[in-house]
Design an enzyme around this catalytic site. Structure first.
Site, short mmCIF file in Angstrom:
data_model
loop_
_atom_site.label_atom_id
_atom_site.label_comp_id
_atom_site.label_asym_id
_atom_site.label_seq_id
_atom_site.Cartn_x
_atom_site.Cartn_y
_atom_site.Cartn_z
N HIS A 283 85.74 70.21 14.07
CA HIS A 283 86.24 68.72 14.44
C HIS A 283 85.77 67.84 13.35
O HIS A 283 84.85 68.04 12.68
CB HIS A 283 85.77 68.22 15.84
CG HIS A 283 84.10 68.29 15.64
ND1 HIS A 283 83.22 69.50 15.98
CD2 HIS A 283 83.24 67.30 15.39
CE1 HIS A 283 81.89 69.06 15.65
NE2 HIS A 283 82.09 67.70 15.51
N TYR B 298 80.08 74.89 14.75
CA TYR B 298 78.83 75.32 14.89
C TYR B 298 78.27 75.44 16.18
O TYR B 298 78.99 74.80 17.07
CB TYR B 298 78.03 73.86 14.07
CG TYR B 298 78.42 72.57 14.50
CD1 TYR B 298 77.49 71.91 15.59
CD2 TYR B 298 79.48 71.75 13.95
CE1 TYR B 298 77.89 70.89 16.15
CE2 TYR B 298 79.59 70.56 14.61
CZ TYR B 298 78.78 69.98 15.46
OH TYR B 298 79.09 68.82 15.92
N ARG C 260 80.52 73.95 19.06
CA ARG C 260 81.60 72.98 18.79
C ARG C 260 82.74 73.75 18.09
O ARG C 260 82.77 74.18 17.30
CB ARG C 260 81.06 71.77 18.01
CG ARG C 260 80.12 71.10 18.82
CD ARG C 260 80.19 70.42 19.89
NE ARG C 260 81.64 69.72 20.40
CZ ARG C 260 82.35 68.74 20.12
NH1 ARG C 260 81.50 67.86 19.24
NH2 ARG C 260 83.37 68.31 20.46
N TYR D 120 75.81 69.93 8.90
CA TYR D 120 76.00 68.67 8.69
C TYR D 120 74.92 68.07 7.39
O TYR D 120 73.72 68.76 7.56
CB TYR D 120 75.83 67.73 9.66
CG TYR D 120 76.79 67.70 10.46
CD1 TYR D 120 77.99 66.69 10.45
CD2 TYR D 120 76.93 68.25 11.74
CE1 TYR D 120 78.94 66.40 11.14
CE2 TYR D 120 78.12 68.09 12.52
CZ TYR D 120 79.23 67.39 12.46
OH TYR D 120 80.20 67.15 13.33
N HIS E 229 84.82 63.66 13.29
CA HIS E 229 84.78 62.59 13.95
C HIS E 229 85.50 61.26 13.24
O HIS E 229 85.40 61.14 12.01
CB HIS E 229 83.25 62.30 13.85
CG HIS E 229 82.43 63.32 14.47
ND1 HIS E 229 82.12 63.04 15.73
CD2 HIS E 229 81.70 64.35 14.09
CE1 HIS E 229 81.10 64.13 16.36
NE2 HIS E 229 81.06 64.99 15.15
FE FE Z 1 80.25 67.07 15.15
#
Ligand code: FE
Lengths: 239, 202
Positions: free
Chosen positions: A159, A146, A156, A107, A161
């Site tokens: 995905h 990640y 995870r 991110y 959000h």
């Molecule tokens: Fe996330």
């Protein structure tokens, strides 16, 4: 003035419980008292109104909206769908915002220290306003999986959000899109806190919307709470 | 009309909610305008106030990655929505605020709303509608903030009076103070514990 038409009671079994012990952070952040149920007033059946003046022309295009020297690295995808309500009616003119990791699973956030590199051409956020049929469209790259600190080896699934408003504050929803076929979905404690509803969060490969030799597509429809018909003082009409 | 579809399930906003909803706070500039920082606009009537607080978890520590949204009426008790009344130009009544990553403190500037129409002719005391998301919160939490100087209105408020436990009603009431000539309401939210904030299933 007659009272407003209410939204259907939220079906709490449809959502993950506040306390989901395998998702460790939820343990200290979950209320222990039951929420107080409220009959809706104008405070609940209204919500912020957004329009095209609120978003920029490139905001929905994550391949271009932060590009500095070229396109971001990764599998080029279209994510599109409709925002509907529980009555299967479109939710037009509503704000849809997304955020995601880059193709490496990193991110662009000062708190993310994962070793996958930042992509200089990828911001990782987008937003758009649905059209009259509730339709929305984003172009982006497929996010990477990640690792996260929960159990020692939790990952995870890929995905995106999603944040959606609807027409009232009672419809406000944040959720996550997963990708059809991802083996990490079944291993993720966040997803598995809602075992019966995972399918509703899984975007389906949509070959009809792909752009040949360019971009693959996924379909993701979102359902917000629906509304009863007109409500008179002590009587529901048309239900 | 009957329900034909089921609501999309909620998922946590996660630790990086800022990227999507407040990218400046995540550390980068991307949009021409971020949304939700100007709640009342320049033309709003009413008393200018500041609201400050923290969100505490069950251990009593501040939650440092929370995002709050506020939805409020104007000084006449009207919402900026087609199903309410008229509001001033530039009054949206919606705001979004994040916490300081080091301290967990949040705060926003707005105007104090007026009393709002309730059901069946009742009047609701002035209040802000708040919605809270964060990592570890699986479904956004709805609560309300009322004002400590509205003693009579609060006592008659139909929503406060839904709360059986009088001691817990206090969790909905922000304390008014004046700091350097500025009116500040203090509102701490407790996610868990004996003084847990009242949350609503709206
Ligand atoms: Fe996330």
């Amino acid at each position: 003035m007659r009272p407003p038409a209410e939204y259907y009671q939220r079906d709490r079994d449809r959502h993950p419980p506040a306390l989901a012990p395998d998702y460790k952070t939820s343990v200290s952040r979950s209320p222990r008292f039951a929420p107080i149920s409220l009959e809706q007033s104008v405070s609940e059946i209204t919500g912020p109104v957004f329009g095209h003046q609120d978003v920029g022309l490139l905001d929905h295009d994550l391949i271009r909206n932060y590009a500095q020297t070229g396109d971001p690295v990764g599998e080029r995808i279209i994510v599109h769908g409709r925002v509907l309500d529980e009555n299967a009616r479109p939710v037009p003119q509503t704000l849809v915002e997304i955020w995601q990791a880059n193709a490496g699973g990193r991110y662009r956030h000062k708190k993310d220290t994962y070793l996958a590199p930042i992509d200089p051409n990828f911001g990782g956020c987008g937003r758009t306003i649905t059209d009259e049929s509730g339709y929305f469209f984003f172009r982006t790259v497929k996010p990477g999986a990640y690792p996260w600190r929960n159990r020692v080896n939790d990952w995870r699934p890929a995905h995106i959000h999603f944040s959606v408003f609807g027409a009232s504050f009672s419809q406000r929803l944040i959720t996550q899109l997963y990708f059809e076929g991802d083996p990490l979905i079944a291993r993720c404690p966040i997803v598995q806190s809602l075992p019966d509803a995972v399918d509703a969060l899984t975007a389906k490969l949509d070959m009809n919307a792909t752009i040949p030799l360019d971009t693959i597509a996924y379909r993701f429809d979102i359902v917000l709470r629906g509304r009863r018909s007109t409500l008179f003082e002590n009587r529901l009409e048309g239900n | 009309m009957t329900r034909k579809l089921r609501e999309t399930p909620s998922q946590t906003a996660g630790p990086y909610v800022h990227i999507g909803l407040a990218p400046g706070a995540a550390g980068f500039d991307i949009y021409d305008q971020e949304l939700g920082w100007d709640i009342a606009g320049a033309n709003a009537k009413g008393e200018r106030i500041r609201v400050e607080g923290r969100v505490m978890d069950g251990t009593g520590n501040p939650v440092k990655d929370v995002l709050l949204e506020v939805w409020q009426a104007n000084a006449d008790g009207q919402y900026a929505h087609p199903e309410s009344g008229a509001v001033e130009d530039g009054f949206r009544g919606w705001g979004r605020v994040i916490t300081d990553f080091e301290t967990g403190a949040w705060g926003f500037d707005t105007i104090k709303p007026g009393p709002v129409a309730g059901r069946n002719g009742a009047v609701q005391a002035p209040h802000l509608n708040l919605w809270i998301v964060a990592r570890g919160i699986n479904l956004g939490l709805h609560t309300r903030m009322y004002f400590s100087d509205e003693v009579a209105a609060n006592a008659a408020d139909p929503v406060i009076n839904l709360v059986e436990w009088e001691s817990r009603r206090q969790t909905l009431i922000a304390k008014r103070a004046e700091e350097d000539g500025q009116v500040v309401y203090r509102f701490d939210i407790r996610l868990q514990g004996s003084d847990e904030t009242i949350f609503f299933d709206i």
